[in-house]
Design an enzyme around this catalytic site. Sequence first.
Site, PDB file in Angstrom:
ATOM      1  CG  ASP A  16      -4.038  -5.845  -3.361  1.00  0.00           C
ATOM      2  OD1 ASP A  16      -2.931  -5.900  -2.954  1.00  0.00           O
ATOM      3  OD2 ASP A  16      -4.565  -4.965  -3.764  1.00  0.00           O
ATOM      4  CG  HIS A  17      -1.923  -5.803  -7.042  1.00  0.00           C
ATOM      5  ND1 HIS A  17      -2.670  -4.980  -7.958  1.00  0.00           N
ATOM      6  CD2 HIS A  17      -2.357  -5.098  -5.932  1.00  0.00           C
ATOM      7  CE1 HIS A  17      -3.217  -3.988  -7.586  1.00  0.00           C
ATOM      8  NE2 HIS A  17      -3.293  -3.968  -6.300  1.00  0.00           N
ATOM      9  CG  HIS A  40       1.294  -3.878  -2.143  1.00  0.00           C
ATOM     10  ND1 HIS A  40       0.881  -2.705  -2.122  1.00  0.00           N
ATOM     11  CD2 HIS A  40       2.498  -3.733  -1.450  1.00  0.00           C
ATOM     12  CE1 HIS A  40       2.009  -1.758  -1.562  1.00  0.00           C
ATOM     13  NE2 HIS A  40       2.722  -2.670  -1.109  1.00  0.00           N
ATOM     14  CG  HIS A  70       2.079  -2.977  -6.377  1.00  0.00           C
ATOM     15  ND1 HIS A  70       1.231  -2.864  -7.121  1.00  0.00           N
ATOM     16  CD2 HIS A  70       1.501  -2.930  -5.262  1.00  0.00           C
ATOM     17  CE1 HIS A  70      -0.137  -2.843  -6.607  1.00  0.00           C
ATOM     18  NE2 HIS A  70       0.173  -2.540  -5.403  1.00  0.00           N
TER      19      HIS A  70
HETATM   20 ZN    ZN Z   1      -4.043  -3.175  -4.714  1.00  0.00          ZN
END
Ligand code: ZN
Length: 293
Positions: free
Chosen positions: A74-75, A72, A70
């Site tokens: 942090d990814h 977001h 996904h």
């Molecule tokens: Zn995450």
Amino acid sequence: MSERWSDRVARVLAPNPSPLTLEGTNTFVVADPGAAAVVVIDPGPEDEAHAQAVVGACAGREVALVLLTHTHVDHAEGARAFAGRVGAPLAAMAEGWSTAGAPDLAAGSPVAAGGLELRPLPTPGHAADHCCFELAAERAVFTGDHVLGRGSTVVEWPGGDMADYLASLELLRDRRPERLYPGHGPLVSDAVARVEGYLAHRRDREAQVLAALATGDCTPAEVVARVYAEVDPALHPAAELSVRAHLVKLVREGRVATGDGERFTPARPRRPTRRRGRAGTSPRRTRPPGGGE
Ligand SMILES: [Zn+2]
């Protein structure tokens, strides 16, 4: 620093620890042993040292594909730059993220790369564009933030959807995986039990939210203060997003009422009277985009 989690899977931990990301984001380098190419899942935050560590874990093999569970930050924050750096296509469910040559994940057809097959499992809930990847060779699933290595995940209202999330947990459980490679936290080796635990946890939380409303709590913050009393207050803002996601689901189901979307009350039980003329109509429901109630 890369750590081997199986013959096919190496984990590189990103330097972004926090209460929500646990030790940090797990970036995975995946390949059949002996394959000349690898797949990278979730390059993680924009961080030069981390990108170099991921390149190092590829050990000179070509990166055939970069996948996102996904989008977001942090990814995905470092994903475009990483894919550009290694000259690989980037594939994500989210509109506008996939680059030329990337497979269409929404179709759910297995993607062949790195000498193995990864099947995309669209799993909306944590985020509308969330996708897990099943590694049939290991009966394993890369779960992103759908299921974590420890604790529970946040269903972030309004981007996340609780009804979708529960349906996506059932979908994952029904694949009968043996191990999960989560986006945060350690390897999960009791996969089905963990997913069952997540389902039970959400059912408990829903019952607690209803009980809080029955006690007289009205706002999401009041519900959080009661239901998440034992949870670190630093996590209460995130918990409020999950509570809102529960409330939206309950309103949709006609079990909770709200006027302004800020104050909530238990819905009065509907009696089968015919006073309003529209006999036989059931409470109005809006189906969530992914279906599944
Ligand atoms: Zn995450």
